[in-house]
Design an enzyme around this catalytic site. Structure first.
Site, short mmCIF file in Angstrom:
data_model
loop_
_atom_site.label_atom_id
_atom_site.label_comp_id
_atom_site.label_asym_id
_atom_site.label_seq_id
_atom_site.Cartn_x
_atom_site.Cartn_y
_atom_site.Cartn_z
N ALA A 1 -46.41 -9.38 -19.69
CA ALA A 1 -46.80 -7.97 -19.76
C ALA A 1 -45.63 -7.09 -20.18
O ALA A 1 -44.50 -7.54 -20.36
CB ALA A 1 -47.35 -7.53 -18.41
N HIS A 2 -45.94 -5.79 -20.31
CA HIS A 2 -44.93 -4.84 -20.81
C HIS A 2 -43.71 -4.74 -19.89
O HIS A 2 -43.81 -4.81 -18.68
CB HIS A 2 -45.54 -3.45 -21.03
CG HIS A 2 -46.20 -2.85 -19.82
ND1 HIS A 2 -46.99 -1.74 -19.88
CD2 HIS A 2 -46.18 -3.19 -18.52
CE1 HIS A 2 -47.43 -1.43 -18.69
NE2 HIS A 2 -46.95 -2.31 -17.84
#
Length: 344
Positions: A239-240
């Site tokens: 994820a980010h």
């Protein structure tokens, strides 16, 4: 191409037992050996195959003691698994590499293309993209605007790299992977959710390999970073704003929530999951299907179970689990007796 046992032993610094002139021209698993093949034995469970294998040459660890003679020529080495990896790398490097730019590729005139590059049909190279020397871009791969791809990278078909992301040298990305898609950022409001623009990038350092259909999201701000030497399996979600430390490895279907940081030399089993905003220390071993929800203690820790815990505690709890129904019946019976005594 054909090699003798003597030539192979010299390359991997091994010791020949048997016919040093035995020749091989292919690889085979020890249980599926054929004449002219080289196999290896590193797992003791497969030892019985060495007495019946048809392979001409077998790599074997120095400390393995055999109970009876074998027909294959043996090459004894310190680590058979490591040596077969070196031989496979040599074999792979000898394959002819694709070069040239297919006329069906779409390349922006503002892109910079290095020397000895291969770009396959229907690949797309965006404005301002830079492709380093010796890199191979297979068909239907899309490299977005402003993307930098280093030297000797290998991008298999249908890879997508969103705008602005940066790849180092010797990076391999397998088919269907997506680098730099938006991180999962939404702010709730009275009508639903407002999208939070993801304006950061993904940075992938040198000597990284990423399996098929893996997704690495761009950061909300700043960078999502995959450090050098990392190996990711298929179907992984990063994820980010996550960060994976040098030389860590991660098996298939693992997932990381936003802003999680994994240290160097970690090993992560399949389907493991990480909560957001936590830190995993260097050299942590995370077992398959493990659920890590908080910071880990320190180097060398092993975790299994969900939520993640020390293996000794996990197995103690696991031993109790099948007994819970009977324990529940006993507690209910005791409670009934207590209630009856209270009435008296």
């Amino acid at each position: 191409m054909e090699f003798t046992a003597k030539q192979i032993a010299e390359f991997i610094q091994g010791r020949v037992e048997g016919d040093e002139n035995a020749t091989v021209n292919t690889f085979a698993k020890i249980e599926e050996g054929v004449a002219g093949a080289i196999s290896f034995l590193s797992n003791p469970k497969y030892t019985h195959y060495i007495y019946e294998t048809k392979s001409s040459v077998v790599l074997i660890n120095e400390d393995v003691v055999l109970d009876k003679p074998v027909s294959a020529t043996l090459i004894r080495v310190k680590n058979a698994y490591e040596c077969v990896a070196k031989l496979l790398q040599l074999y792979e490097s000898m394959k002819p590499k694709k070069t040239g730019i297919d006329e069906k590729a779409s390349i922006s005139p503002k892109a910079t293309i290095g020397q000895d590059v291969y770009i396959g049909p229907f690949a797309v190279i965006g404005d301002g993209a830079v492709i380093g020397d010796g890199t191979q871009v297979y068909p239907h791969t899309v490299i977005g605007d402003g993307v930098t791809v280093g030297e000797k990278c290998l991008l298999y078909p249908n890879v997508t790299i969103y705008q602005g992301c940066k790849l180092g040298n010797n990076v391999t990305i397998h088919a269907g992977s997506v680098i730099g898609a938006d991180g999962f950022g939404f702010a709730p409001n009275t009508d639903g959710y407002d999208k939070i623009p993801q304006i950061g990038i993904v940075i992938i350092e040198d000597n990284v390999e990423i399996g098929a259909n893996t997704c690495i999201d761009r950061s909300t701000m700043g960078q999502t970073v995959i450090h050098k030497g990392v190996k990711l399996d298929n179907l992984i979600q990063v994820a980010h704003n996550c960060e994976i430390g040098e030389n860590s490895v991660m098996s298939a279907q693992a997932g990381m929530a936003g802003s999680t940081k994994i240290g160097a030399w970690c090993m992560v089993g399949g389907q493991a999951g990480f909560a957001g905003h936590i830190q995993v220390a260097d050299k942590t071993f995370v077992g398959a299907q493990c659920g890590v929800i908080k910071n880990t203690k320190g180097n060398g820790e092993t975790l299994i179970g969900s939520p993640a815990m020390d293996p000794k505690m996990f197995f103690k709890a696991k031993a109790v689990y099948p007994k819970l129904p009977e324990m529940y019946r006993q507690i209910a019976a005791l409670q009934k007796e207590i209630d009856e005594l209270k009435k008296k």
